[in-house]
Scaffold this motif. Structure first.
Motif, mmCIF file in Angstrom:
data_model
loop_
_atom_site.group_PDB
_atom_site.id
_atom_site.type_symbol
_atom_site.label_atom_id
_atom_site.label_comp_id
_atom_site.label_asym_id
_atom_site.label_seq_id
_atom_site.Cartn_x
_atom_site.Cartn_y
_atom_site.Cartn_z
ATOM 1 N N GLY A 1 10.066 25.609 -24.706
ATOM 2 C CA GLY A 1 9.581 25.702 -23.471
ATOM 3 C C GLY A 1 8.353 25.450 -23.885
ATOM 4 O O GLY A 1 7.474 25.712 -22.684
ATOM 5 N N GLN A 2 7.945 24.750 -25.185
ATOM 6 C CA GLN A 2 6.522 24.862 -25.564
ATOM 7 C C GLN A 2 6.339 23.113 -26.017
ATOM 8 O O GLN A 2 7.252 22.259 -26.015
ATOM 9 C CB GLN A 2 6.076 25.586 -26.717
ATOM 10 C CG GLN A 2 5.971 26.662 -26.312
ATOM 11 C CD GLN A 2 5.169 27.165 -26.204
ATOM 12 O OE1 GLN A 2 4.074 27.334 -25.970
ATOM 13 N NE2 GLN A 2 5.525 28.538 -24.972
ATOM 14 N N LEU B 1 7.502 19.976 -18.238
ATOM 15 C CA LEU B 1 6.222 21.439 -18.001
ATOM 16 C C LEU B 1 7.552 22.406 -17.602
ATOM 17 O O LEU B 1 7.293 22.989 -17.749
ATOM 18 C CB LEU B 1 4.804 20.813 -18.401
ATOM 19 C CG LEU B 1 4.740 19.851 -19.352
ATOM 20 C CD1 LEU B 1 3.079 20.549 -18.750
ATOM 21 C CD2 LEU B 1 4.900 20.461 -20.659
ATOM 22 N N GLU C 1 -4.562 16.380 -26.377
ATOM 23 C CA GLU C 1 -5.337 17.540 -26.135
ATOM 24 C C GLU C 1 -4.578 18.034 -24.334
ATOM 25 O O GLU C 1 -4.977 19.117 -23.709
ATOM 26 C CB GLU C 1 -6.606 17.751 -25.618
ATOM 27 C CG GLU C 1 -7.521 18.162 -25.489
ATOM 28 C CD GLU C 1 -9.315 18.189 -26.142
ATOM 29 O OE1 GLU C 1 -8.620 16.777 -26.778
ATOM 30 O OE2 GLU C 1 -9.965 18.450 -25.587
ATOM 31 N N GLN C 2 -4.673 16.465 -23.883
ATOM 32 C CA GLN C 2 -3.631 17.013 -22.333
ATOM 33 C C GLN C 2 -2.481 18.025 -22.613
ATOM 34 O O GLN C 2 -2.972 18.959 -21.234
ATOM 35 C CB GLN C 2 -3.969 15.621 -21.044
ATOM 36 C CG GLN C 2 -4.043 15.931 -20.253
ATOM 37 C CD GLN C 2 -3.695 14.650 -19.646
ATOM 38 O OE1 GLN C 2 -4.601 13.301 -19.650
ATOM 39 N NE2 GLN C 2 -3.308 14.502 -18.972
ATOM 40 N N ILE C 3 -1.265 17.756 -22.703
ATOM 41 C CA ILE C 3 -0.537 18.343 -21.897
ATOM 42 C C ILE C 3 0.313 19.134 -23.341
ATOM 43 O O ILE C 3 1.479 19.559 -23.465
ATOM 44 C CB ILE C 3 0.329 16.575 -21.796
ATOM 45 C CG1 ILE C 3 0.885 16.392 -22.973
ATOM 46 C CG2 ILE C 3 -0.085 16.502 -20.834
ATOM 47 C CD1 ILE C 3 2.493 15.176 -22.475
ATOM 48 N N SER C 4 -0.456 19.188 -24.601
ATOM 49 C CA SER C 4 -0.002 19.663 -25.568
ATOM 50 C C SER C 4 -0.367 21.409 -25.231
ATOM 51 O O SER C 4 -1.269 21.655 -25.292
ATOM 52 C CB SER C 4 -0.815 19.547 -27.322
ATOM 53 O OG SER C 4 -0.031 17.784 -27.408
ATOM 54 N N ASP C 5 0.853 22.287 -26.369
ATOM 55 C CA ASP C 5 0.637 24.236 -25.842
ATOM 56 C C ASP C 5 0.844 24.496 -27.613
ATOM 57 O O ASP C 5 -0.595 24.970 -27.824
ATOM 58 C CB ASP C 5 1.592 24.588 -25.943
ATOM 59 C CG ASP C 5 2.329 24.641 -24.092
ATOM 60 O OD1 ASP C 5 1.609 24.773 -23.093
ATOM 61 O OD2 ASP C 5 3.181 24.047 -23.903
ATOM 62 N N ASP D 1 -2.244 26.646 -31.810
ATOM 63 C CA ASP D 1 -2.010 26.247 -29.971
ATOM 64 C C ASP D 1 -3.153 26.333 -29.813
ATOM 65 O O ASP D 1 -4.255 26.203 -30.243
ATOM 66 C CB ASP D 1 -1.296 28.336 -29.334
ATOM 67 C CG ASP D 1 -2.538 29.005 -29.147
ATOM 68 O OD1 ASP D 1 -3.693 29.174 -28.449
ATOM 69 O OD2 ASP D 1 -3.283 30.110 -30.133
ATOM 70 N N LYS D 2 -3.334 24.910 -29.006
ATOM 71 C CA LYS D 2 -4.088 24.372 -28.675
ATOM 72 C C LYS D 2 -5.501 25.168 -27.801
ATOM 73 O O LYS D 2 -6.642 24.765 -29.045
ATOM 74 C CB LYS D 2 -3.805 22.940 -27.431
ATOM 75 C CG LYS D 2 -5.003 22.290 -27.019
ATOM 76 C CD LYS D 2 -4.904 21.351 -26.147
ATOM 77 C CE LYS D 2 -4.443 22.315 -24.679
ATOM 78 N NZ LYS D 2 -4.347 20.747 -23.512
ATOM 79 N N GLU D 3 -5.782 26.052 -27.006
ATOM 80 C CA GLU D 3 -6.685 26.360 -26.736
ATOM 81 C C GLU D 3 -7.682 27.176 -27.778
ATOM 82 O O GLU D 3 -8.886 27.411 -28.177
ATOM 83 C CB GLU D 3 -6.343 27.844 -25.819
ATOM 84 C CG GLU D 3 -5.734 26.897 -24.604
ATOM 85 C CD GLU D 3 -7.367 25.952 -24.062
ATOM 86 O OE1 GLU D 3 -8.355 26.602 -23.947
ATOM 87 O OE2 GLU D 3 -6.670 25.242 -23.056
ATOM 88 N N GLU E 1 -11.269 26.335 -29.450
ATOM 89 C CA GLU E 1 -11.854 27.596 -29.333
ATOM 90 C C GLU E 1 -12.296 27.830 -30.418
ATOM 91 O O GLU E 1 -13.845 28.495 -30.539
ATOM 92 C CB GLU E 1 -11.111 28.993 -29.084
ATOM 93 C CG GLU E 1 -11.913 29.944 -28.538
ATOM 94 C CD GLU E 1 -13.382 29.355 -27.373
ATOM 95 O OE1 GLU E 1 -14.134 29.557 -27.105
ATOM 96 O OE2 GLU E 1 -12.069 28.784 -26.121
ATOM 97 N N ARG F 1 -19.013 22.796 -27.667
ATOM 98 C CA ARG F 1 -17.348 23.024 -28.297
ATOM 99 C C ARG F 1 -17.118 21.307 -28.772
ATOM 100 O O ARG F 1 -17.805 20.572 -28.139
ATOM 101 C CB ARG F 1 -16.588 23.533 -27.340
ATOM 102 C CG ARG F 1 -16.665 24.781 -26.929
ATOM 103 C CD ARG F 1 -16.083 24.798 -25.664
ATOM 104 N NE ARG F 1 -14.460 25.167 -25.422
ATOM 105 C CZ ARG F 1 -13.594 25.370 -25.500
ATOM 106 N NH1 ARG F 1 -14.038 27.136 -24.926
ATOM 107 N NH2 ARG F 1 -12.412 24.916 -25.593
#
Lengths: 294, 125
Positions: free
Chosen positions: A29-30, A176, A194-198, A213-215, A219, A277
């Motif tokens: 699901g990722q 997704l 960057e746009q669509i990856s988890d 994980d991207k976020e 961060e 950032r």
């Protein structure tokens, strides 16, 4: 939680190139984006996942099947698109669609027709006459219309014009919506990743430099602009990845950023003028450059 | 990137496209629709929930919060974000609290003065 892909301790050596100690897990699901420069080993990973080449060591599991032993069963669940896939030049896209349809029972004709329209392709056109962008979209259509559980897309947006890129990203993003379907795609276009990856995996010289994980990845990095007297202790701060000095202006790039870090830099006599950032491209280039220096 | 999703959702709510109590798209629906990763939308929804703009019920998706003063809450959130940005800048300049207050007061007076002047102009026009 089930995993779509598990690589454990995977190795593969060619003359002059070695894929080393690859540990990678993609939960079902990722979407995972594999980022690396040309020659980093991205395509080798895809070929191992498809059972096209046998690793020298380590374990590979795809959609619950051990590879390469389980490749016949696994390939029913996988949609693979890569630029080095051969199509029959003299045959039309329609002929290829019918071929795939005759092999895979999950073929969804209405969805195929919809993709045909969205990708602005003509079914009766011979494959030999397609442009690069049309070829990429045709390959993607042949994969997507089967609704595979796992999409393996090697450089799906490379060499596409902005319009075609948008169409391809839109088609991938549709996946997704289904929590049982997973995507692994590679790119050296960090903006697409960057746009669509988890999840993001950095591959460099056959090694995974980072998987996260991207976020939390985005961060954790910061570019800090400051002014002050240079001291060697600044470079020794454990979070420091890159330092650039221009007169009294010092540009620092750090990972594992935390608020205490700015206080620490102030203690070292720096006046901080900005904390920003970084985008994925900047992070990628910075960490590769730092890795080269070590 | 999640900031864009936060803005997109709040704009929808402010415009009245999504009403209080109404279900909003699931994380996956919104991700697929806006070509943005699931993890990014998840992060945005978490932020929106923390701000009291949406309410997420486990297993049932998210709804727009039933609060009547969303625009005020949003403006308040902006205000606090601005405040902390200002204080961070003050830290960097190593300003003491007294000079921070002084600057705020000065700004407030000139802001108010501008407002009054605009009102005056309004009367004479």
């Amino acid at each position: 939680m089930t995993t779509a892909i598990t690589l454990a301790g995977v190795r593969k050596e060619y003359g002059g190139f070695a894929l080393q100690d690859i540990d990678l897990e993609l939960p079902a699901g990722q979407v995972m984006g594999l980022v690396g420069v040309n020659g980093a080993g991205k395509s080798t990973i895809f070929r191992i996942l498809m059972g096209l080449i046998k690793p020298d060591g380590g374990q590979v599991e795809v959609c619950g099947y051990r590879m390469p032993q389980g490749q016949v069963a696994a390939k029913r669940e996988i949609g693979y698109a890569s630029d080095d896939m051969r199509l029959y030049k003299g045959k039309s896209l329609r002929w290829h669609m019918d071929l795939v349809r005759s092999v895979y029972l999950d073929w969804n004709e209405p969805y195929a027709a919809q993709l045909l329209k969205r990708f602005d392709l003509r079914a009766d056109q011979a494959m030999g006459g397609l442009s690069h962008g049309q070829r990429v979209k045709a390959l993607l259509l042949l994969s997507l219309a089967r609704h595979p559980k796992l999409l393996l897309l090697d450089e799906p947006t490379t060499g596409l014009d902005p319009v075609a890129r948008g169409e391809v990203l839109e088609a991938i993003a549709e996946v997704l919506g289904d929590e049982n379907r997973s995507v692994l795609f590679s790119s050296h276009n960090t903006r697409d990743v960057e746009q669509i990856s988890d999840y993001i995996a950095f591959l460099h010289r056959g090694r995974l430099v980072a998987v996260k994980d991207k976020e939390s990845f985005l961060e954790s990095w910061r570019r800090i602009l400051c002014q002050g007297e240079w001291r060697d202790e600044i470079a020794a701060v454990p979070e420091m990845v890159s330092v650039r000095r221009n007169g009294s202006v010092i540009e620092l790039k750090v990972r594992s950023f935390h608020p205490g870090l700015t206080a620490r830099l102030q203690q070292l006599g720096l006046a901080i003028s900005a904390v920003d950032r970084m985008d994925l491209e900047d992070i990628f280039v910075t960490s590769i450059a730092a890795g080269e220096r070590q | 990137m999640y900031g864009q999703i936060v803005e997109q959702v709040t704009a929808k709510i402010l415009a009245g496209d999504w009403l209080p109590g109404q279900a909003i798209p699931s994380i996956r629906q919104l991700a697929a629709g806006s070509k943005v990763s699931v993890i990014t939308v998840k992060r945005a929804y978490l932020e929106l929930e923390r701000a009291g703009i949406i309410v997420t019920r486990p297993g049932k998706g998210s709804i727009v919060a039933e609060s009547s003063d969303l625009p005020r809450q949003l403006a308040l959130k902006d205000f606090h974000a601005g405040l902390s940005a200002m204080l961070e800048a003050a830290d960097r300049l190593q300003m003491d609290p007294a000079s921070v207050f002084q600057e705020v007061e000065k700004e407030l007076l000139s802001h108010r003065g501008a407002g009054l002047a605009a009102e005056e102009r309004g009367k004479t026009a």
